[in-house]
Design a protein around this motif. Structure first.
Motif, mmCIF file in Angstrom:
data_model
loop_
_atom_site.group_PDB
_atom_site.id
_atom_site.type_symbol
_atom_site.label_atom_id
_atom_site.label_comp_id
_atom_site.label_asym_id
_atom_site.label_seq_id
_atom_site.Cartn_x
_atom_site.Cartn_y
_atom_site.Cartn_z
ATOM 1 N N THR A 1 15.696 6.252 -21.292
ATOM 2 C CA THR A 1 15.950 5.021 -22.018
ATOM 3 C C THR A 1 15.185 3.888 -21.346
ATOM 4 O O THR A 1 15.192 3.791 -20.120
ATOM 5 C CB THR A 1 17.455 4.689 -22.001
ATOM 6 O OG1 THR A 1 18.175 5.773 -22.578
ATOM 7 C CG2 THR A 1 17.752 3.419 -22.757
ATOM 8 N N THR A 2 14.525 3.046 -22.138
ATOM 9 C CA THR A 2 13.823 1.885 -21.602
ATOM 10 C C THR A 2 14.490 0.633 -22.128
ATOM 11 O O THR A 2 14.743 0.508 -23.327
ATOM 12 C CB THR A 2 12.333 1.907 -22.019
ATOM 13 O OG1 THR A 2 11.749 3.118 -21.526
ATOM 14 C CG2 THR A 2 11.591 0.724 -21.459
ATOM 15 N N THR A 3 14.793 -0.292 -21.218
ATOM 16 C CA THR A 3 15.477 -1.530 -21.571
ATOM 17 C C THR A 3 14.675 -2.708 -21.034
ATOM 18 O O THR A 3 14.208 -2.677 -19.903
ATOM 19 C CB THR A 3 16.897 -1.554 -20.971
ATOM 20 O OG1 THR A 3 17.569 -0.338 -21.323
ATOM 21 C CG2 THR A 3 17.690 -2.727 -21.509
ATOM 22 N N GLU A 4 14.519 -3.736 -21.861
ATOM 23 C CA GLU A 4 13.753 -4.934 -21.501
ATOM 24 C C GLU A 4 14.692 -6.092 -21.190
ATOM 25 O O GLU A 4 15.705 -6.285 -21.875
ATOM 26 C CB GLU A 4 12.842 -5.341 -22.662
ATOM 27 C CG GLU A 4 11.802 -4.330 -23.033
ATOM 28 C CD GLU A 4 10.582 -4.400 -22.129
ATOM 29 O OE1 GLU A 4 10.305 -5.467 -21.562
ATOM 30 O OE2 GLU A 4 9.921 -3.358 -21.981
ATOM 31 N N TYR A 5 14.314 -6.868 -20.171
ATOM 32 C CA TYR A 5 15.062 -8.063 -19.785
ATOM 33 C C TYR A 5 14.085 -9.210 -19.582
ATOM 34 O O TYR A 5 12.910 -8.999 -19.285
ATOM 35 C CB TYR A 5 15.805 -7.840 -18.462
ATOM 36 C CG TYR A 5 16.832 -6.742 -18.529
ATOM 37 C CD1 TYR A 5 18.153 -7.011 -18.875
ATOM 38 C CD2 TYR A 5 16.477 -5.431 -18.268
ATOM 39 C CE1 TYR A 5 19.084 -5.999 -18.945
ATOM 40 C CE2 TYR A 5 17.406 -4.407 -18.331
ATOM 41 C CZ TYR A 5 18.703 -4.694 -18.674
ATOM 42 O OH TYR A 5 19.628 -3.682 -18.746
ATOM 43 N N THR B 1 11.219 -4.446 -17.081
ATOM 44 C CA THR B 1 11.377 -3.234 -17.879
ATOM 45 C C THR B 1 12.006 -2.179 -16.991
ATOM 46 O O THR B 1 11.476 -1.871 -15.919
ATOM 47 C CB THR B 1 10.022 -2.729 -18.400
ATOM 48 O OG1 THR B 1 9.393 -3.785 -19.138
ATOM 49 C CG2 THR B 1 10.200 -1.517 -19.288
ATOM 50 N N THR C 1 13.579 1.702 -16.789
ATOM 51 C CA THR C 1 13.700 3.026 -17.380
ATOM 52 C C THR C 1 14.823 3.748 -16.660
ATOM 53 O O THR C 1 14.915 3.692 -15.431
ATOM 54 C CB THR C 1 12.385 3.814 -17.239
ATOM 55 O OG1 THR C 1 11.333 3.045 -17.840
ATOM 56 C CG2 THR C 1 12.472 5.163 -17.920
ATOM 57 N N PRO D 1 22.038 5.955 -20.827
ATOM 58 C CA PRO D 1 22.473 4.591 -21.080
ATOM 59 C C PRO D 1 22.527 3.798 -19.768
ATOM 60 O O PRO D 1 22.971 4.301 -18.741
ATOM 61 C CB PRO D 1 23.864 4.755 -21.691
ATOM 62 C CG PRO D 1 23.855 6.139 -22.255
ATOM 63 C CD PRO D 1 22.974 6.946 -21.338
ATOM 64 N N ASP E 1 24.103 -2.616 -18.253
ATOM 65 C CA ASP E 1 23.485 -3.947 -18.257
ATOM 66 C C ASP E 1 24.075 -4.851 -17.180
ATOM 67 O O ASP E 1 23.352 -5.587 -16.519
ATOM 68 C CB ASP E 1 23.663 -4.625 -19.621
ATOM 69 C CG ASP E 1 22.636 -4.186 -20.636
ATOM 70 O OD1 ASP E 1 21.533 -3.764 -20.245
ATOM 71 O OD2 ASP E 1 22.935 -4.273 -21.839
ATOM 72 N N ARG F 1 19.215 -9.854 -21.401
ATOM 73 C CA ARG F 1 18.605 -8.766 -22.154
ATOM 74 C C ARG F 1 17.630 -9.345 -23.162
ATOM 75 O O ARG F 1 17.948 -10.311 -23.861
ATOM 76 C CB ARG F 1 19.703 -7.960 -22.861
ATOM 77 C CG ARG F 1 19.175 -6.723 -23.539
ATOM 78 C CD ARG F 1 19.895 -5.520 -23.052
ATOM 79 N NE ARG F 1 19.376 -4.318 -23.693
ATOM 80 C CZ ARG F 1 20.103 -3.285 -23.970
ATOM 81 N NH1 ARG F 1 21.384 -3.277 -23.667
ATOM 82 N NH2 ARG F 1 19.569 -2.233 -24.536
#
Length: 69
Positions: A2-6, A43, A45, A49, A52, A68
């Motif tokens: 999973t990749t999450t951007e902040y 970013t 990874t 899940p 956050d 986020r």
């Protein structure tokens, strides 16, 4: 994966990036961290899940503020 951007505010140099990278890398499940003071982007990874709250707390521990993207 999973990749999450902040979005991170307050970073001004490579040392800032290193501080954020080191703190966020310690969050459980994180496998890769990319951060840029020029764009204010983080970013993350992870294996699954992502927590956050843990990422935001890690950025805070480094001395910056994140949200986020």
């Amino acid at each position: 994966m999973t990749t999450t951007e902040y979005t991170v505010t307050g970073m001004t140099c490579g040392h800032c990036e290193m501080s954020v990278r080191e703190e966020v890398s310690e969050v459980d499940g994180v496998t890769e961290v990319a951060v840029s003071h020029e764009t204010g982007r983080l970013t993350v990874t992870s294996e699954g899940p992502l927590d956050d709250a843990a990422v935001l707390a890690a950025v805070d521990e480094a001395g910056y503020t994140a949200s986020r993207a």
